[in-house]
Write a protein that holds these residues in place. Sequence first.
Motif, PDB file in Angstrom:
ATOM      1  N   ILE A  86       0.842  -1.198   0.000  1.00 47.02           N
ATOM      2  CA  ILE A  86       0.000   0.000   0.000  1.00 47.02           C
ATOM      3  C   ILE A  86       0.878   1.250   0.000  1.00 47.02           C
ATOM      4  N   PHE A 111      -6.984  -4.469   3.833  1.00 47.50           N
ATOM      5  CA  PHE A 111      -7.481  -3.910   2.572  1.00 47.50           C
ATOM      6  C   PHE A 111      -8.990  -3.648   2.592  1.00 47.50           C
ATOM      7  N   SER A 124       0.138   2.776  -3.469  1.00 46.52           N
ATOM      8  CA  SER A 124      -0.945   3.737  -3.276  1.00 46.52           C
ATOM      9  C   SER A 124      -0.431   5.067  -2.762  1.00 46.52           C
ATOM     10  N   THR A 125       0.260   4.997  -1.632  1.00 45.36           N
ATOM     11  CA  THR A 125       0.662   6.235  -0.983  1.00 45.36           C
ATOM     12  C   THR A 125       1.752   6.957  -1.781  1.00 45.36           C
ATOM     13  N   LEU A 165      -3.627  -5.297  -5.290  1.00 46.32           N
ATOM     14  CA  LEU A 165      -2.795  -5.244  -4.083  1.00 46.32           C
ATOM     15  C   LEU A 165      -3.076  -6.377  -3.094  1.00 46.32           C
ATOM     16  N   SER A 182      -5.993   1.876  -2.257  1.00 43.63           N
ATOM     17  CA  SER A 182      -5.399   1.136  -1.146  1.00 43.63           C
ATOM     18  C   SER A 182      -6.355   0.119  -0.552  1.00 43.63           C
ATOM     19  N   SER A 183      -7.649   0.284  -0.770  1.00 39.25           N
ATOM     20  CA  SER A 183      -8.563  -0.657  -0.144  1.00 39.25           C
ATOM     21  C   SER A 183      -9.928  -0.626  -0.824  1.00 39.25           C
TER      22      SER A 183
END
Lengths: 321, 540
Positions: free
Chosen positions: A159, A268, A163-164, A190, A171-172
């Motif tokens: 993540i 997630f 994502s970040t 992911l 991310s989820s």
Amino acid sequence: MSLAPRQLLVFLGRRLLYSAVVLLGVLVLVFALVQVVPGDPIRLALGTRYTEEAYQALLTASGLDRPLLEQFVSYLGHALTGDLGVSFRSGEPVSVLLMRRLPATLSLAVVGLVIASVISIPAGVWSALHEGRASDAIIRVTSQFGVSVPDFWMGMLLILLFSTTFGLLPSSGYVAFSDDPGEWARRVVLPGLTVGLVAGAIMTRYVRGAVLEVASMSYVRTARSKGLPNGVVVRRHIMRNALVPVLTIAGIQFASILGGVIVVEVVFAWPGLGRLVYESVAARDYSMIQGSVLLIAAMFLLVNLLVDVLYAVVDPRIRLS
Amino acid sequence: MSAVLRVADLRVSIGRREIVQGLSFAVEPETTLGIVGESGSGKSMTVLAATGLLDAPGARVSGSSVLTTGSDGGRSLELVGARSSALRRVHGDKVGFVFQDPTTSLNPLLTLERQITESLEAHRSLTRRAAAGRALELLEAVGLPEPEQRLQAYPHQLSGGQRQRVMIAIALACDPVLLVADEPTTALDVTTQAQIIELVRTLQRERGTAVVWISHDLGVIGQVADDVLVLQQGAPVEHRGVVELMDEPRHPYTRELLAARPRLGMSGPPPVDAEGDVLLSVRDLDVRFTVASAAGRRTVHAVDGVSFDVRRGRTLGIVGESGSGKSTIANVLTGLVRPAGGSAELAGEDVLNRASNDLRRRIAMVFQDPFSSLDPRMRVGDSIAEPLRVHQLPSDRRPRGERVAELLELVDLPAAFAQRYPHELSGGQRQRVSIARALALEPELVVLDESTASLDVSIQARVLDLLRRLQAELSLTFVFIAHDLAIVQQMSHDVLVMQRGRTVEHAPAVEIFANPQQEYTRRLLAAIPPDRPRAALQDS
């Protein structure tokens, strides 16, 4: 490869029968679950919401006031027709709640297993065929790392990275395939990678071991003595024979992802079976627990059946004899 | 004519150890070179290195090995140090290979047809269909029954001898100039061995193939070879024509190998009184196995109405091919298998429904495979002491170590071996340990189930000597099970010949060997490699 359909059908029939017997055993255990719980399951389920009326209502609805045998026969009959009762907590049918979670779990398991296979088969085969070289050492250390790392940490790393930092993937959360295939794919990557990397690391070690064992067999020397190209020896003689033990471990990995990877699902926010079971246990929702256990057991049996059939397809000694 | 394979100063070393020490030999067209020596003498490694098939990690090969193809001495290729692509063109095409154990040398997942056609496709670029036709011809040529049906069969559906025929078909698929046969009959019954020897000789005559035949048994080599190279620890000992070598061996090691080969007319068991009391009495033994498979269950009648007596101090030899039920009898006597009917009594006591451990103490067993019948994690001394511990012996409170040392001495091993692990021992030493373990409880009856079949002939001869000596010293009673009548003759006072679970013939050994009554017994006798090499018999 010539398949003998009759023998394969007989084989399949026997396996199905065997699975049915095991499933019946699971049903008995699941039924007994509520009976052996210390204390009164209805009271426990109601908790602070307890009133005399609510208690009576739930007791009648759950059928726990009837004689044991009658309860079991009725439970069995309902379970076989797909009626797993009503959730103590939400009042919705258990089967409906389970089916709502199943697609997310299946997505995760299939994607996870595909990723695990894509990683482990080439890595394991390469590692075994280059035993003792640097590439073998790198693959072994990497897979050891993958086996040792907790999956939630792997998930958080992914993540953080995708994502970040790069903002490439969400991310989820989960979106159904039928609603939006593209978004489904973006969201399954992911969590799928998380379970796939862990399962892949475990499988790599098994593939390597299986290939090493087969490569030392006398029939591989026979294949080489025929002057076959190396690729043919590896594919036709080594990999096919190494497939049987690898199928076993792949089946176990697949089934255990299906059974729920709670921590990954939590990381997630994935609406899978694992979290459902966890929440049901926390809420003492017995009918829900019963239904989940039954479904997970049935999926394990189905995967095992599939693995057995694949064995028979690959190995004539199992199919014929 | 130029040699098909000419090897000069071939050396193989692994680490600092030189395993093959400068061998030179040549294989002429249409002839057979026999390479003979004990396990570990480097015979397989020599041939694999000479043909470029050696795949041992860290092995270094030097010297020269030139393969010449074409009858006019046309094309020559140096195989030592050749590129793997060049070797691949040679393997399976110019040089065919047959290996020892036919149960493991065929791929269990591929049909026979596929295993034969793949080398044809690789070397002859035949179409699948043409290759299949050729595969059928080959299966016919190697004498596999019902070849059309067998094309689609898998190895596990064949017997050991049939699998070895398929291996030969694979090796000969592309009509090689050289056939390498590495102990091709060692894992087979003597009768099957005789058939495979005939088959290779016939095919060799028809096709003019040169053959290198590796064996630990000079008796077999005498049946196949024109020239013989005797190897000891990687060094050549003697290299001559087979007749001269076997008639007038020069080197003591060659003489030792000659003396060790199993043949008829060697010294028999120690003489005993014919009228001793009956120790073991077996009546109408009947054993059935239910074999479950994907396709259902069927019953195999493993032992069918077999009766015999064994008198104290004597040896009953039970002989027959694989599947004759002889090992099943051993397993019944030691309580591993429960029979469907019949009786067995040891000195009047029922063996089949044993109530006490006492009978277990009185009947001991020595198994075939010295590698798997000792626990690899137990010291030799502990393995021997285990039955003593179970039965709380010796009862006179002597230390068990003393008894273990005594037992080791009995089988001609130093007492210090008690501290070793099985992997530190050779096959023959391990089998001596198994015998010591079997004797630990001073049994009345010892069942020996193919106890020397996995050993080299030279080791086998020594173990047989030991067994005979022990019988004479300790008045032991043996049931000696083997597939080779020559071995049985050296050990037995009485012989029971079995085929497919039934008794074929049962008589004192002297009568069986002097005057066999049954065709099957005569066939077993005929399968034993004769005393003189075949080449000598052909000349006269």
